[in-house]
Design a protein around this motif. Structure first.
Motif, PDB file in Angstrom:
ATOM      1  N   ASP A 117       0.829  -1.214   0.000  1.00 11.66           N
ATOM      2  CA  ASP A 117       0.000   0.000   0.000  1.00 11.66           C
ATOM      3  C   ASP A 117       0.859   1.257   0.000  1.00 11.66           C
ATOM      4  O   ASP A 117       0.529   2.250  -0.647  1.00 11.66           O
ATOM      5  N   ARG A 122      -1.141  -1.813  -7.036  1.00 10.16           N
ATOM      6  CA  ARG A 122      -2.467  -2.287  -7.427  1.00 10.16           C
ATOM      7  C   ARG A 122      -2.338  -3.688  -8.020  1.00 10.16           C
ATOM      8  O   ARG A 122      -1.370  -3.968  -8.729  1.00 10.16           O
ATOM      9  N   LEU A 129      -4.387 -10.320  -6.256  1.00 11.25           N
ATOM     10  CA  LEU A 129      -5.379  -9.988  -5.236  1.00 11.25           C
ATOM     11  C   LEU A 129      -5.247 -10.917  -4.032  1.00 11.25           C
ATOM     12  O   LEU A 129      -5.228 -10.473  -2.884  1.00 11.25           O
ATOM     13  N   TYR A 132      -2.142 -10.226  -1.942  1.00 14.20           N
ATOM     14  CA  TYR A 132      -2.342  -9.092  -1.051  1.00 14.20           C
ATOM     15  C   TYR A 132      -3.188  -9.485   0.153  1.00 14.20           C
ATOM     16  O   TYR A 132      -2.852  -9.156   1.311  1.00 14.20           O
ATOM     17  N   CYS A 133      -4.282 -10.195  -0.114  1.00  7.22           N
ATOM     18  CA  CYS A 133      -5.160 -10.614   0.981  1.00  7.22           C
ATOM     19  C   CYS A 133      -4.412 -11.508   1.964  1.00  7.22           C
ATOM     20  O   CYS A 133      -4.643 -11.438   3.181  1.00  7.22           O
ATOM     21  N   ILE A 173     -12.670  -5.568   1.102  1.00 12.04           N
ATOM     22  CA  ILE A 173     -12.445  -4.917  -0.189  1.00 12.04           C
ATOM     23  C   ILE A 173     -13.773  -4.643  -0.878  1.00 12.04           C
ATOM     24  O   ILE A 173     -13.986  -3.555  -1.445  1.00 12.04           O
ATOM     25  N   ASP A 180     -12.101   3.331  -0.891  1.00 12.58           N
ATOM     26  CA  ASP A 180     -10.743   3.166  -1.419  1.00 12.58           C
ATOM     27  C   ASP A 180     -10.526   4.040  -2.651  1.00 12.58           C
ATOM     28  O   ASP A 180      -9.452   4.634  -2.824  1.00 12.58           O
ATOM     29  N   ARG A 185      -7.055   4.394  -4.186  1.00 13.68           N
ATOM     30  CA  ARG A 185      -6.691   2.982  -4.162  1.00 13.68           C
ATOM     31  C   ARG A 185      -7.729   2.143  -4.881  1.00 13.68           C
ATOM     32  O   ARG A 185      -8.904   2.525  -4.966  1.00 13.68           O
ATOM     33  N   TYR A 187      -8.393  -2.238  -5.267  1.00 10.43           N
ATOM     34  CA  TYR A 187      -7.918  -3.603  -5.081  1.00 10.43           C
ATOM     35  C   TYR A 187      -8.602  -4.589  -6.025  1.00 10.43           C
ATOM     36  O   TYR A 187      -8.356  -5.787  -5.944  1.00 10.43           O
TER      37      TYR A 187
END
Length: 311
Positions: A117, A122, A129, A132-133, A173, A180, A185, A187
């Motif tokens: 972040d 991105r 995704l 990141y999670c 998200i 966001d 941002r 996601y």
């Protein structure tokens, strides 16, 4: 601060930062409950430092995010090694890390998510995704499992604990798409946006509403898949921990379900679940914990074995 004072501050933090987690945590046995609060206190503090927030509210721009992440890593390393940092949330982590032998790699993995972040990252693909999670929530799920007594060597149960973290973050998200976007941002994977013909820099354009709702619902469906998988891992936990995890899964899972049922209202207002529904899940989870019959393989689900250290 001594341990008792840290526990008191940690309890205050979870009650301010997450009413859902606070309610579910009360189902743990006392020692596990206190350790869960201590871990949450550190996680919440790191998240707030990274986003310029106060218990998840009021996101603001961080003047020097790289310096903030470096300080976060330094204090976490010191606390994990048993040193006093003078910073209560980090000292709280030190206590629980020492008591439960939490591997430092899991703490590092979580901070890696905040580092993503910090540099305006991105996700390009669905795999990105999930990466990141994992970093911001799946690793926390693994640490929570260890707090509940799961061995750091029990990879199968840790995978299920990671799944619960993934489910929570996917729901977050989905809920926070508009918020966001206001903070610059996004996601949602660029590959998803391309398929939906949505400009990544203008996702909230009214012309994108129908397509965006479809993508938000896709997140909610994925959250449900990982919630279901996590329930299997709960069967390996002691009764009270199993009850707490199943309650948290249901309470937080309802957020994703409510978002999907809102038909796009989540893009205008934050979605909450009622106290009544939370209480209902505590009762329902008690029955589920008694039966303890959840069974499902993880075939087709993303696995933390695919997680890599961000460059």
């Amino acid at each position: 601060m001594n341990r008792a004072n840290l526990v008191t501050h940690a309890r205050t933090s979870i009650e301010r930062g997450s009413k859902s987690f606070a309610r579910a945590s009360k189902l743990f046995a006392r020692q596990t409950r206190e350790r869960a609060w201590l871990l949450y206190y550190w996680c919440r503090a790191c998240d707030d430092l990274a986003d310029g927030q106060d218990h998840g509210h009021g996101m603001s721009t961080i003047a020097n995010p790289e310096k903030t992440i470096a300080a976060m890593r330094m204090m976490t390393t010191r606390a994990h090694g048993g040193e006093q940092t003078g910073n209560p949330p980090f000292d709280a982590f030190g206590v629980v890390a020492q008591e439960c032998a939490i591997p430092k790699k899991l703490a590092d993995d979580m901070i890696d998510g905040f580092a993503l972040d910090a540099r305006g990252w991105r996700p390009e693909t669905e795999d990105d995704l999930f990466q990141y999670c994992y970093h911001v929530a799946g690793a926390v799920g693994c640490m929570m499992a260890i707090v509940m007594g799961v061995s750091a060597r029990d990879q199968e149960v840790l995978d299920r604990a990671c799944d619960l973290g993934l489910a929570f973050q996917l729901a977050n998200i989905a809920r926070d798409v508009a918020e966001d976007a206001q903070a610059g941002r996004c996601y949602l994977p660029k590959s998803w946006l391309a398929e939906a013909r949505i400009d990544p820099d203008h996702i909230m354009d009214p012309a994108n509403r129908a397509a965006l709702i479809t993508l938000v619902n896709r997140l909610c469906d994925l959250a449900g898949d990982y919630e279901d998988s996590a329930r299997v891992g709960a069967s390996s936990l002691p009764f009270r921990s199993r009850w707490a995890v199943l309650a948290a899964a249901g309470i937080y899972g309802d957020i994703a379900r409510a978002i999907k049922q809102s038909d796009g209202a989540s893009l205008e207002q934050r979605i909450f679940t009622s106290k009544g529904k939370k209480l209902g899940w505590i009762l329902k989870a008690f029955a589920q914990a008694l039966i303890n019959s959840a069974r499902r393989d993880r075939q087709g689900l993303w696995t933390r074995a695919r997680a890599t250290r961000p460059a």
